[in-house]
Structure formats: structure tokens, C-alpha cells
Design an enzyme around this catalytic site. Structure first.
Site, PDB file in Angstrom:
ATOM      1  N   GLY A 100      71.240  -1.827 -39.671  1.00 13.00           N
ATOM      2  CA  GLY A 100      71.829  -2.858 -40.533  1.00 13.00           C
ATOM      3  C   GLY A 100      71.049  -4.168 -40.590  1.00 13.00           C
ATOM      4  N   GLY A 141      66.747  -4.119 -45.181  1.00 14.07           N
ATOM      5  CA  GLY A 141      66.827  -3.224 -46.337  1.00 14.07           C
ATOM      6  C   GLY A 141      68.231  -2.960 -46.853  1.00 14.07           C
ATOM      7  N   ARG A 185      66.800  -1.033 -33.158  1.00 14.87           N
ATOM      8  CA  ARG A 185      66.028  -1.202 -31.921  1.00 14.87           C
ATOM      9  C   ARG A 185      65.649  -2.658 -31.677  1.00 14.87           C
ATOM     10  N   ARG A 244      68.489   7.319 -31.075  1.00 14.67           N
ATOM     11  CA  ARG A 244      67.975   8.569 -30.484  1.00 14.67           C
ATOM     12  C   ARG A 244      68.573   8.848 -29.104  1.00 14.67           C
ATOM     13  N   PHE A 251      57.644   8.496 -43.147  1.00 14.01           N
ATOM     14  CA  PHE A 251      56.329   8.098 -43.670  1.00 14.01           C
ATOM     15  C   PHE A 251      55.745   9.295 -44.398  1.00 14.01           C
ATOM     16  N   SER A 279      51.400  15.524 -35.777  1.00 13.53           N
ATOM     17  CA  SER A 279      51.530  16.064 -34.419  1.00 13.53           C
ATOM     18  C   SER A 279      52.986  16.523 -34.250  1.00 13.53           C
ATOM     19  N   TYR A 283      66.252  14.484 -51.951  1.00 11.77           N
ATOM     20  CA  TYR A 283      65.461  15.639 -51.487  1.00 11.77           C
ATOM     21  C   TYR A 283      66.103  16.317 -50.279  1.00 11.77           C
ATOM     22  N   LYS A 342      67.282  15.109 -43.290  1.00  8.23           N
ATOM     23  CA  LYS A 342      68.344  14.684 -44.210  1.00  8.23           C
ATOM     24  C   LYS A 342      69.182  15.887 -44.665  1.00  8.23           C
ATOM     25  N   ARG A 376      55.932   2.381 -46.011  1.00 14.96           N
ATOM     26  CA  ARG A 376      55.612   3.685 -45.408  1.00 14.96           C
ATOM     27  C   ARG A 376      55.456   4.802 -46.420  1.00 14.96           C
TER      28      ARG A 376
HETATM   29  C1  HXC Z   1      50.940  10.472 -39.293  1.00 13.47           C
HETATM   30  C2  HXC Z   1      52.176   9.160 -37.861  1.00 13.47           C
HETATM   31  C3  HXC Z   1      52.286   8.145 -38.843  1.00 13.47           C
HETATM   32  C4  HXC Z   1      51.640   8.362 -40.109  1.00 13.47           C
HETATM   33  C5  HXC Z   1      53.351   7.486 -37.074  1.00 13.47           C
HETATM   34  N1  HXC Z   1      52.854   8.700 -36.787  1.00 13.47           N
HETATM   35  N2  HXC Z   1      53.025   7.127 -38.326  1.00 13.47           N
HETATM   36  N3  HXC Z   1      51.534  10.317 -38.085  1.00 13.47           N
HETATM   37  N4  HXC Z   1      50.991   9.546 -40.268  1.00 13.47           N
HETATM   38  N5  HXC Z   1      51.694   7.478 -41.087  1.00 13.47           N
HETATM   39  C6  HXC Z   1      52.969   9.435 -35.527  1.00 13.47           C
HETATM   40  C7  HXC Z   1      52.361   8.679 -34.352  1.00 13.47           C
HETATM   41  O1  HXC Z   1      50.963   8.871 -34.274  1.00 13.47           O
HETATM   42  C8  HXC Z   1      53.110   9.322 -33.182  1.00 13.47           C
HETATM   43  O2  HXC Z   1      52.606  10.603 -32.892  1.00 13.47           O
HETATM   44  C9  HXC Z   1      54.500   9.556 -33.751  1.00 13.47           C
HETATM   45  O3  HXC Z   1      54.352   9.575 -35.184  1.00 13.47           O
HETATM   46  C10 HXC Z   1      55.471   8.443 -33.376  1.00 13.47           C
HETATM   47  O4  HXC Z   1      54.925   7.202 -33.789  1.00 13.47           O
HETATM   48  P1  HXC Z   1      55.371   5.832 -33.113  1.00 13.47           P
HETATM   49  O5  HXC Z   1      54.740   4.731 -33.899  1.00 13.47           O
HETATM   50  O6  HXC Z   1      55.120   5.881 -31.642  1.00 13.47           O
HETATM   51  O7  HXC Z   1      56.976   5.910 -33.320  1.00 13.47           O
HETATM   52  P2  HXC Z   1      58.077   4.776 -33.324  1.00 13.47           P
HETATM   53  O8  HXC Z   1      57.561   3.503 -32.718  1.00 13.47           O
HETATM   54  O9  HXC Z   1      59.289   5.405 -32.770  1.00 13.47           O
HETATM   55  O10 HXC Z   1      58.271   4.436 -34.892  1.00 13.47           O
HETATM   56  C11 HXC Z   1      58.913   5.356 -35.755  1.00 13.47           C
HETATM   57  C12 HXC Z   1      58.257   5.413 -37.150  1.00 13.47           C
HETATM   58  C13 HXC Z   1      58.096   4.009 -37.759  1.00 13.47           C
HETATM   59  C14 HXC Z   1      59.125   6.314 -38.005  1.00 13.47           C
HETATM   60  C15 HXC Z   1      56.869   6.049 -37.001  1.00 13.47           C
HETATM   61  O11 HXC Z   1      57.518   4.087 -39.063  1.00 13.47           O
HETATM   62  C16 HXC Z   1      59.415   3.272 -37.839  1.00 13.47           C
HETATM   63  O12 HXC Z   1      59.772   2.544 -36.903  1.00 13.47           O
HETATM   64  N6  HXC Z   1      60.176   3.451 -38.968  1.00 13.47           N
HETATM   65  C17 HXC Z   1      61.516   2.875 -39.135  1.00 13.47           C
HETATM   66  C18 HXC Z   1      61.783   2.399 -40.530  1.00 13.47           C
HETATM   67  C19 HXC Z   1      61.480   3.372 -41.635  1.00 13.47           C
HETATM   68  O13 HXC Z   1      60.758   4.370 -41.450  1.00 13.47           O
HETATM   69  N7  HXC Z   1      62.011   3.081 -42.844  1.00 13.47           N
HETATM   70  C20 HXC Z   1      61.790   3.901 -44.020  1.00 13.47           C
HETATM   71  C21 HXC Z   1      63.010   4.647 -44.384  1.00 13.47           C
HETATM   72  S1  HXC Z   1      62.849   5.240 -46.044  1.00 13.47           S
HETATM   73  P3  HXC Z   1      51.571  10.883 -31.665  1.00 13.47           P
HETATM   74  O14 HXC Z   1      51.428  12.357 -31.633  1.00 13.47           O
HETATM   75  O15 HXC Z   1      50.307  10.169 -32.040  1.00 13.47           O
HETATM   76  O16 HXC Z   1      52.218  10.307 -30.430  1.00 13.47           O
HETATM   77  C22 HXC Z   1      63.635   6.738 -46.150  1.00 13.47           C
HETATM   78  C23 HXC Z   1      64.004   7.331 -47.486  1.00 13.47           C
HETATM   79  C24 HXC Z   1      62.978   7.349 -48.490  1.00 13.47           C
HETATM   80  O17 HXC Z   1      63.961   7.307 -45.197  1.00 13.47           O
HETATM   81  C25 HXC Z   1      63.332   7.831 -49.865  1.00 13.47           C
HETATM   82  C26 HXC Z   1      62.712   6.922 -50.886  1.00 13.47           C
HETATM   83  C27 HXC Z   1      62.906   7.275 -52.298  1.00 13.47           C
HETATM   84  P1  NAP Z   2      64.590   0.231 -43.695  1.00 15.90           P
HETATM   85  O1  NAP Z   2      64.831  -1.196 -44.033  1.00 15.90           O
HETATM   86  O2  NAP Z   2      63.305   0.578 -43.013  1.00 15.90           O
HETATM   87  O3  NAP Z   2      65.826   0.755 -42.861  1.00 15.90           O
HETATM   88  C1  NAP Z   2      65.753   1.637 -41.785  1.00 15.90           C
HETATM   89  C2  NAP Z   2      66.471   1.012 -40.621  1.00 15.90           C
HETATM   90  O4  NAP Z   2      66.588   1.973 -39.573  1.00 15.90           O
HETATM   91  C3  NAP Z   2      65.750  -0.218 -40.051  1.00 15.90           C
HETATM   92  O5  NAP Z   2      66.660  -1.298 -40.014  1.00 15.90           O
HETATM   93  C4  NAP Z   2      65.376   0.200 -38.628  1.00 15.90           C
HETATM   94  O6  NAP Z   2      65.510  -0.888 -37.723  1.00 15.90           O
HETATM   95  C5  NAP Z   2      66.405   1.286 -38.342  1.00 15.90           C
HETATM   96  N1  NAP Z   2      65.932   2.242 -37.346  1.00 15.90           N
HETATM   97  C6  NAP Z   2      64.789   2.974 -37.373  1.00 15.90           C
HETATM   98  N2  NAP Z   2      64.697   3.708 -36.255  1.00 15.90           N
HETATM   99  C7  NAP Z   2      65.804   3.460 -35.520  1.00 15.90           C
HETATM  100  C8  NAP Z   2      66.291   3.937 -34.281  1.00 15.90           C
HETATM  101  N3  NAP Z   2      65.609   4.836 -33.565  1.00 15.90           N
HETATM  102  N4  NAP Z   2      67.476   3.475 -33.819  1.00 15.90           N
HETATM  103  C9  NAP Z   2      68.181   2.570 -34.544  1.00 15.90           C
HETATM  104  N5  NAP Z   2      67.777   2.083 -35.728  1.00 15.90           N
HETATM  105  C10 NAP Z   2      66.597   2.526 -36.208  1.00 15.90           C
HETATM  106  O7  NAP Z   2      64.611   1.157 -45.009  1.00 15.90           O
HETATM  107  P2  NAP Z   2      65.742   1.338 -46.140  1.00 15.90           P
HETATM  108  O8  NAP Z   2      65.014   1.667 -47.383  1.00 15.90           O
HETATM  109  O9  NAP Z   2      66.697   0.216 -46.136  1.00 15.90           O
HETATM  110  O10 NAP Z   2      66.487   2.678 -45.665  1.00 15.90           O
HETATM  111  C11 NAP Z   2      67.877   2.686 -45.339  1.00 15.90           C
HETATM  112  C12 NAP Z   2      68.437   4.075 -45.560  1.00 15.90           C
HETATM  113  O11 NAP Z   2      68.368   4.426 -46.926  1.00 15.90           O
HETATM  114  C13 NAP Z   2      67.720   5.184 -44.806  1.00 15.90           C
HETATM  115  O12 NAP Z   2      68.647   6.136 -44.343  1.00 15.90           O
HETATM  116  C14 NAP Z   2      66.859   5.801 -45.856  1.00 15.90           C
HETATM  117  O13 NAP Z   2      66.519   7.141 -45.578  1.00 15.90           O
HETATM  118  C15 NAP Z   2      67.778   5.698 -47.055  1.00 15.90           C
HETATM  119  N6  NAP Z   2      67.140   5.798 -48.363  1.00 15.90           N
HETATM  120  C16 NAP Z   2      66.402   4.760 -48.837  1.00 15.90           C
HETATM  121  C17 NAP Z   2      65.850   4.851 -50.104  1.00 15.90           C
HETATM  122  C18 NAP Z   2      65.093   3.719 -50.713  1.00 15.90           C
HETATM  123  O14 NAP Z   2      64.618   3.863 -51.841  1.00 15.90           O
HETATM  124  N7  NAP Z   2      64.940   2.575 -50.048  1.00 15.90           N
HETATM  125  C19 NAP Z   2      66.038   6.020 -50.850  1.00 15.90           C
HETATM  126  C20 NAP Z   2      66.783   7.067 -50.317  1.00 15.90           C
HETATM  127  C21 NAP Z   2      67.347   6.935 -49.067  1.00 15.90           C
HETATM  128  P3  NAP Z   2      64.570  -1.136 -36.442  1.00 15.90           P
HETATM  129  O15 NAP Z   2      63.170  -0.890 -36.895  1.00 15.90           O
HETATM  130  O16 NAP Z   2      64.866  -2.541 -36.066  1.00 15.90           O
HETATM  131  O17 NAP Z   2      65.033  -0.161 -35.390  1.00 15.90           O
END
Ligand code: HXC
Ligand code: NAP
Length: 293
Positions: free
Chosen positions: A23, A26, A47, A75, A105, A113, A156, A171, A208
């Protein structure tokens, strides 16, 4: 038409306590803001505690509501149980769990990996499972009369998508959990629903999924029949309805809010939209000419 207008009546969520995972940024932040405006107490978790504190302070100032920041990595089940305990200590009860936290991503799957794949599955599927199980057990044990789980999935979840395979896999699992529990836990007064958003620009997702100049190269608005991306308030309006008592008979539903995007990709002849208007006379004549032979 003003699609940024606020939909529900004042105080529509008054007296409710809502937990929004992810929360602090985004879409989670946008939904939290509207819930506060509608009178709910909201706990936001992720986090990054500093980010949560900043968001909570900003939203409290803007709305006059009560927003509690709680550090919790979804997690880890013990952290989720601790989050629930903190919410109960602060507000006395909890009515709504909004599983919004996610990780994602783009990557060709063969480049991932095993740990990278696990990371996404763990945040999205295991995280939603952890929160759902902890909150569900609490509601069942305390015989709470009514409560609601709302899961944010993606379109998706059912079509699948290349290059975001861990996210699509996770998902899909969350969607299956939504529909399964809608039936199993209805007897405890727990409703389960989901929202599948299309493109709603956020920094977290765009950094991402469309890094560098990909955002210009793959203009998401062009994929949408309505020719625009979503506005955060549109999603907040839908989420507020689905967690409110106005949707008391909605259970097991996944509501798509994507301007028609996924169907545009699915329909076999949808590409014919590219044919200019003036060509249709000629095409019609060609088809009719074949029929007469
Ligand atoms: C390949 C990757 C990578 C990349 C990370 N990894 N990024 N591999 N390409 N771009 C690998 C790392 O090398 C590592 O593997 C493993 O993934 C874990 O990476 P960490 O950075 O250690 O993980 P962590 O710190 O837990 O971070 C998690 C994360 C990060 C998912 C990688 O991006 C994050 O914190 N995301 C949170 C917010 C987010 O993703 N928001 C978007 C939601 S949008 P190895 O093997 O090297 O250890 C969404 C809907 C989209 O969900 C729909 C849109 C229309
Ligand atoms: P976002 O801002 O990156 O939101 C993701 C949130 O998840 C961040 O606040 C992040 O906070 C939190 N998070 C990630 N890992 C976590 C963990 N291990 N424990 C607790 N919190 C964690 O992206 P967003 O676009 O708003 O996405 C929100 C939701 O909408 C997601 O479920 C996404 O799949 C969905 N969605 C988004 C879109 C879009 O177009 N934006 C489309 C379809 C679906 P911290 O990094 O502080 O932990």
C-alpha cells in the site's frame, strides 16, 4: 465524461478496517487514499517501512483519515501473523484484506535463474496465500460475521503471457484461490473477489516492464480499444465498491478493468480494424463476386 470522479457516497466505508499489502506505492496507495476518504481505517504494509511512513503521513494529511504503516514481507508467514496482530492491536478488528503486493519484471524465461522465478512466485502466490490463510483463520476462529478478500490479479492470469511467465503463473494461482475460497469460505461470511487491471501506469510496474525507451516503443494505450490507459481513481472506485457492503452479493468474481485490452488481443479478426473505411466497398464486392460464381 469525468472518469476521475469519486464514485461512492461519503462514509461508504466508515467503521471498516482494511489492510492493503503493497500500500505504500502505485495502485495500492491510490486505493488506500480513496478508502481513507470514504471513512475506513487502513493499514498499509510492505518491506520498506520508511516509504510506508511517508505515504501514511501524506495520506493522513490529505484525507484526515487514519493510516497505519506496518513493515511486512508477505513471503514470510510469521511476519504476516505479526502484521495481523498489529492491526488488531491498533483497530480492534479487521474487515478487509486486499492482496495487492507483487513483484514482476520482463525476461525471456530461459534467462531466469530458479531463484528469480521463485522470487516472483513467492511474492505473488505465496504472499497472497500467507495473508489469506492468516486472515481467514482469524475470521473463522473469531466467528466474524462478514469479511472480504480482494485480490489484484492481471488479465494474463487466464490468457498467460510471454516474457512475464513467473508473474502469469503466480497470478493464475491467485485467481484459482479466489474462486475456490469464494465457495469454501462463504459459510464463514468471507467473500473472495479479484480485479484484473489492464495498463494503469505506475513507477513500480513501468520501471520493470517498460524500461528505457520501451514505454515509447510499446505505447500501452495503443493496445486498448478505448485508446487510453487507466486512471488510478477508476481502479480505486471499483475496489471501494468490491470491499464495501454494496457488493455483499458479489462473490467469486474477477472484474476486468482494461478498456477491452485483452479481448482485442484475443479476437481472431480484430486486426481488420486496420483496414481503412474506404476499402470495405472493394472487399465486399470481391466477396460477393466469388459467391456468384
Ligand atoms: C532477470 C532478475 C531480474 C531481471 C531480478 N532478477 N531482476 N533476473 N531479469 N530483470 C533475479 C535476481 O538476479 C535474483 O536471482 C532474483 O531475481 C531475485 O532478485 P532480488 O533483486 O534479490 O529480489 P528482491 O530484492 O526480493 O526484489 C524482488 C524483485 C524487485 C521482484 C526482483 O523487482 C522488486 O522488489 N519488485 C517489487 C515491485 C514490483 O515488481 N512491481 C511491479 C508490479 S507490476 P539470482 O539467481 O541472481 O539470485 C505487475 C503487473 C503488471 O505485477 C501488469 C502490467 C500491465
Ligand atoms: P508497485 O507500486 O510496484 O506495487 C507493488 C507493491 O508491492 C510495492 O508497494 C511493494 O513495496 C510491494 N511488495 C513487493 N514485494 C513485497 C513483499 N515481498 N512483501 C510485501 N510487499 C511487497 O506496482 P503497481 O503497479 O502499483 O502494482 C500493484 C498491483 O497491481 C500488483 O498486484 C500488480 O500485479 C497489479 N497490476 C498492476 C498493473 C499496472 O498496470 N500497474 C496491471 C495489472 C496488475 P515494497 O517494495 O516497499 O515492498
Amino acid at each position: 465524461m469525468d472518469f476521475t470522479a469519486k464514485m461512492l457516497r461519503d462514509d461508504a466505508l466508515k467503521g471498516k478496517t482494511i489492510v492493503v499489502t503493497g500500500g505504500g506505492s502505485g495502485l495500492g496507495k491510490a486505493m488506500t487514499k480513496y478508502f481513507l476518504e470514504l471513512g475506513a481505517n487502513v493499514a498499509i504494509s510492505s518491506r520498506d517501512l520508511e516509504k510506508l511512513k511517508t505515504t501514511a503521513a501524506e495520506l493522513e494529511t490529505q484525507t484526515g483519515g487514519n493510516c497505519l504503516p506496518i513493515q511486512c514481507d508477505v513471503r514470510n508467514y510469521d511476519e504476516v501473523e505479526n502484521m495481523l496482530a498489529e492491526v488488531l492491536k491498533a483497530f480492534g478488528k479487521v474487515d478487509v484484506l486486499l492482496n495487492n503486493a507483487a513483484g514482476n519484471f520482463i525476461s525471456p524465461t530461459e534467462r531466469l535463474s530458479a531463484h528469480a522465478f521463485d522470487t516472483i512466485i513467492d511474492i505473488v502466490l505465496k504472499g497472497s496465500k500467507n495473508c489469506t490463510l492468516a486472515f481467514g483463520k482469524h475470521w473463522i476462529d473469531t466467528k466474524q460475521e462478514s469479511s472480504t478478500i480482494l485480490n489484484i490479479v492481471t488479465t494474463y492470469a487466464w490468457t498467460g503471457s510471454a516474457y512475464v511467465v513467473p508473474s502469469a503463473t503466480a497470478k493464475a494461482g491467485v485467481l484459482a484461490m479466489t474462486r475456490s475460497l469464494a465457495v469454501e469460505w462463504a459459510k464463514y461470511g468471507i467473500r473472495s473477489n479479484a480485479i484484473a487491471p489492464g495498463p494503469f501506469p505506475t513507477k513500480g510496474a513501468w520501471d520493470r516492464l517498460l524500461p528505457g525507451d520501451l514505454a515509447e516503443k510499446f505505447d500501452m494505450a495503443k493496445k486498448v480499444p478505448l485508446k487510453r490507459v487507466g486512471d488510478h481513481q477508476e481502479l480505486a472506485n471499483l475496489a471501494a465498491y468490491l470491499v464495501s457492503d454494496f457488493s455483499a452479493y458479489v462473490n467469486g468474481e474477477v472484474v476486468t478493468i482494461d478498456g477491452g485490452e485483452w479481448l482485442k488481443g484475443a479476437g481472431q479478426f480484430n486486426l481488420l480494424e486496420e483496414i481503412p473505411e474506404e476499402m470495405w466497398d472493394m472487399l465486399e464486392a470481391m466477396i460477393k463476386a466469388k459467391k456468384n460464381k
